[in-house]
Enzyme design. Structure first.
Site, PDB file in Angstrom:
ATOM      1  N   GLY A  16       0.793  -1.219   0.000  1.00 52.55           N
ATOM      2  CA  GLY A  16       0.000   0.000   0.000  1.00 52.55           C
ATOM      3  C   GLY A  16       0.828   1.272   0.000  1.00 52.55           C
ATOM      4  N   TYR A 148     -13.294   4.074  12.473  1.00 54.13           N
ATOM      5  CA  TYR A 148     -12.009   4.428  11.845  1.00 54.13           C
ATOM      6  C   TYR A 148     -11.814   5.946  11.909  1.00 54.13           C
ATOM      7  CZ  TYR A 148      -8.790   5.341   7.890  1.00 54.13           C
ATOM      8  OH  TYR A 148      -7.754   5.791   7.092  1.00 54.13           O
ATOM      9  N   LYS A 152      -8.841   8.278  13.659  1.00 60.16           N
ATOM     10  CA  LYS A 152      -8.001   9.246  12.940  1.00 60.16           C
ATOM     11  C   LYS A 152      -8.155  10.653  13.516  1.00 60.16           C
ATOM     12  CE  LYS A 152      -5.890   6.713   9.782  1.00 60.16           C
ATOM     13  NZ  LYS A 152      -4.422   6.557   9.753  1.00 60.16           N
TER      14      LYS A 152
HETATM   15  N1  LIG Z   1      -6.338   3.752   1.375  1.00 60.92           N
HETATM   16  C1  LIG Z   1      -6.938   4.911   1.589  1.00 60.92           C
HETATM   17  O1  LIG Z   1      -7.885   5.297   0.863  1.00 60.92           O
HETATM   18  C2  LIG Z   1      -6.471   5.812   2.684  1.00 60.92           C
HETATM   19  C3  LIG Z   1      -6.994   7.105   2.758  1.00 60.92           C
HETATM   20  C4  LIG Z   1      -6.551   7.966   3.759  1.00 60.92           C
HETATM   21  C5  LIG Z   1      -5.608   7.534   4.664  1.00 60.92           C
HETATM   22  N2  LIG Z   1      -5.120   6.264   4.583  1.00 60.92           N
HETATM   23  C6  LIG Z   1      -4.119   5.852   5.573  1.00 60.92           C
HETATM   24  O2  LIG Z   1      -2.939   5.502   4.885  1.00 60.92           O
HETATM   25  C7  LIG Z   1      -2.190   4.581   5.689  1.00 60.92           C
HETATM   26  C8  LIG Z   1      -1.780   3.387   4.827  1.00 60.92           C
HETATM   27  O3  LIG Z   1      -2.943   2.698   4.435  1.00 60.92           O
HETATM   28  P1  LIG Z   1      -3.037   1.831   3.108  1.00 60.92           P
HETATM   29  O4  LIG Z   1      -4.141   2.406   2.317  1.00 60.92           O
HETATM   30  O5  LIG Z   1      -1.686   1.653   2.517  1.00 60.92           O
HETATM   31  O6  LIG Z   1      -3.575   0.476   3.768  1.00 60.92           O
HETATM   32  P2  LIG Z   1      -3.175  -1.056   3.543  1.00 60.92           P
HETATM   33  O7  LIG Z   1      -2.868  -1.293   2.120  1.00 60.92           O
HETATM   34  O8  LIG Z   1      -4.279  -1.814   4.190  1.00 60.92           O
HETATM   35  O9  LIG Z   1      -1.823  -1.226   4.383  1.00 60.92           O
HETATM   36  C9  LIG Z   1      -1.839  -1.104   5.786  1.00 60.92           C
HETATM   37  C10 LIG Z   1      -0.427  -1.348   6.287  1.00 60.92           C
HETATM   38  O10 LIG Z   1      -0.419  -1.166   7.710  1.00 60.92           O
HETATM   39  C11 LIG Z   1       0.187  -2.318   8.283  1.00 60.92           C
HETATM   40  N3  LIG Z   1      -0.261  -2.567   9.648  1.00 60.92           N
HETATM   41  C12 LIG Z   1      -1.529  -2.753  10.083  1.00 60.92           C
HETATM   42  N4  LIG Z   1      -1.522  -2.999  11.408  1.00 60.92           N
HETATM   43  C13 LIG Z   1      -0.221  -3.002  11.798  1.00 60.92           C
HETATM   44  C14 LIG Z   1       0.425  -3.205  13.037  1.00 60.92           C
HETATM   45  N5  LIG Z   1      -0.255  -3.493  14.164  1.00 60.92           N
HETATM   46  N6  LIG Z   1       1.787  -3.105  13.089  1.00 60.92           N
HETATM   47  C15 LIG Z   1       2.481  -2.830  11.977  1.00 60.92           C
HETATM   48  N7  LIG Z   1       1.934  -2.655  10.755  1.00 60.92           N
HETATM   49  C16 LIG Z   1       0.584  -2.734  10.683  1.00 60.92           C
HETATM   50  C17 LIG Z   1      -0.200  -3.463   7.340  1.00 60.92           C
HETATM   51  O11 LIG Z   1       0.617  -4.588   7.579  1.00 60.92           O
HETATM   52  P3  LIG Z   1       0.137  -6.112   7.225  1.00 60.92           P
HETATM   53  O12 LIG Z   1       0.466  -6.325   5.782  1.00 60.92           O
HETATM   54  O13 LIG Z   1       0.937  -6.938   8.168  1.00 60.92           O
HETATM   55  O14 LIG Z   1      -1.353  -6.168   7.482  1.00 60.92           O
HETATM   56  C18 LIG Z   1       0.058  -2.774   6.003  1.00 60.92           C
HETATM   57  O15 LIG Z   1       1.421  -2.764   5.709  1.00 60.92           O
HETATM   58  C19 LIG Z   1      -3.094   4.205   6.851  1.00 60.92           C
HETATM   59  O16 LIG Z   1      -2.745   4.946   8.000  1.00 60.92           O
HETATM   60  C20 LIG Z   1      -4.470   4.619   6.371  1.00 60.92           C
HETATM   61  O17 LIG Z   1      -5.356   4.876   7.428  1.00 60.92           O
HETATM   62  C21 LIG Z   1      -5.532   5.396   3.611  1.00 60.92           C
END
Ligand SMILES: NC(=O)c1ccc[n+]([C@@H]2O[C@H](COP(=O)([O-])OP(=O)(O)OC[C@H]3O[C@@H](n4cnc5c(N)ncnc54)[C@H](OP(=O)(O)O)[C@@H]3O)[C@@H](O)[C@H]2O)c1
Length: 243
Positions: A16, A148, A152
């Site tokens: 991600g 969620y 945040k």
């Molecule tokens: N996607 C969106 O639309 C969006 C929008 C706004 C903000 N965000 C924020 O962007 C950030 C990245 O999200 P993403 O979209 O890339 O999500 P993602 O693809 O679901 O990736 C989440 C990442 O966080 C890791 N993680 C979860 N729990 C963890 C823990 N306890 N310890 C260490 N690592 C952990 C996961 O590891 P595993 O592979 O081990 O599960 C994965 O590497 C997040 O903070 C999210 O809230 C996302």
């Protein structure tokens, strides 16, 4: 501060946005990136033999794990708190309590653990930067992912508090209010179109170099940020429609 020569820690680095952030740091000349995550195999698969990437075992929900990581990454100059969890829960649903706790454990407590563990490291290396990846849901609640958004929002407040506490150490503390990103997390929510991780990652690194404290890294979040500054009740009302 410059990205070239920086030594960055990225949490949730194996996929991600985290993976995109690691790649952007490397492309822009970071000296090394500590790619932190709870799945070593996934980290290995993501970065192979890339010499400037150092995998670090980390579960952000554990204070001990955060402290252990800070002992490995002693020369770090940037911490990006990217790891996050989304359970797609409404606050009143049957399984809401467990889901809300998981999101708070990861998105709020995880960031607090990491900030507390790494603040002295960054201060010792000249101040550096802490970057917290937030969401438009920090500004106002989107009820279809209500718990969620609450996590945040708490972390946005945490970001402000830590910024004030670390000001005299010269540590930049930046909140990134991101819009929808093309990752696993938002796959179920395609309504608005989503932005590539590389775009959000590069905007984040630009924000560090420009010493921004709050960043809206994409057109959607920039629009919502502007609307929020004008009338935050109107943003709440527009998000409330996403039930
Ligand atoms: N996607 C969106 O639309 C969006 C929008 C706004 C903000 N965000 C924020 O962007 C950030 C990245 O999200 P993403 O979209 O890339 O999500 P993602 O693809 O679901 O990736 C989440 C990442 O966080 C890791 N993680 C979860 N729990 C963890 C823990 N306890 N310890 C260490 N690592 C952990 C996961 O590891 P595993 O592979 O081990 O599960 C994965 O590497 C997040 O903070 C999210 O809230 C996302």
């Amino acid at each position: 501060m410059r990205i070239e020569g920086a030594r960055a820690v990225v949490t949730g680095a194996n996929r991600g946005l985290g993976k995109a952030l690691v790649e952007a740091f490397l492309e822009r000349g970071a000296a090394c990136v500590y790619a932190a995550g709870r799945n070593r195999d996934a980290l290995k698969e993501a970065f192979g033999d890339q010499k400037r990437v150092i995998p670090v075992a980390l579960d952000v929900t554990s204070d001990r794990s955060a402290v252990a990581a800070s002992r490995i990454c002693r020369d770090a100059t940037v911490l990006v708190n990217n790891a996050g969890a989304l359970t797609h829960s409404k606050l009143m649903e049957a399984d809401a309590l467990d889901n809300a706790r998981l999101e708070m454990e990861t998105n709020y407590w995880g960031v607090l653990h990491m900030c507390r563990a790494f603040a002295p490291v960054l201060a010792g290396n000249g101040g550096g930067a802490i970057v917290n990846i937030l969401s438009m849901g920090a500004l106002a609640n989107m009820p279809f992912v209500g718990s969620y958004c609450a996590s945040k929002a708490a972390t946005w407040s945490l970001t402000q508090g830590i910024r004030a506490e670390l000001a005299d150490k010269g540590t930049l503390v930046m909140g990134v209010i991101a819009g929808p990103i093309q990752t696993d997390m938002a796959r179920e929510h395609e309504r608005e179109g989503r932005y590539p991780g590389s775009m959000i990652a590069n905007a984040t690194l630009d924000g560090i170099e420009a010493r921004r404290t709050t960043l809206y890294p994409d057109p959607r979040s920039a629009q919502v940020g502007a609307d929020f500054a004008r009338d935050h009740f109107a943003v709440e009302a527009s998000f409330a429609k996403f039930l």
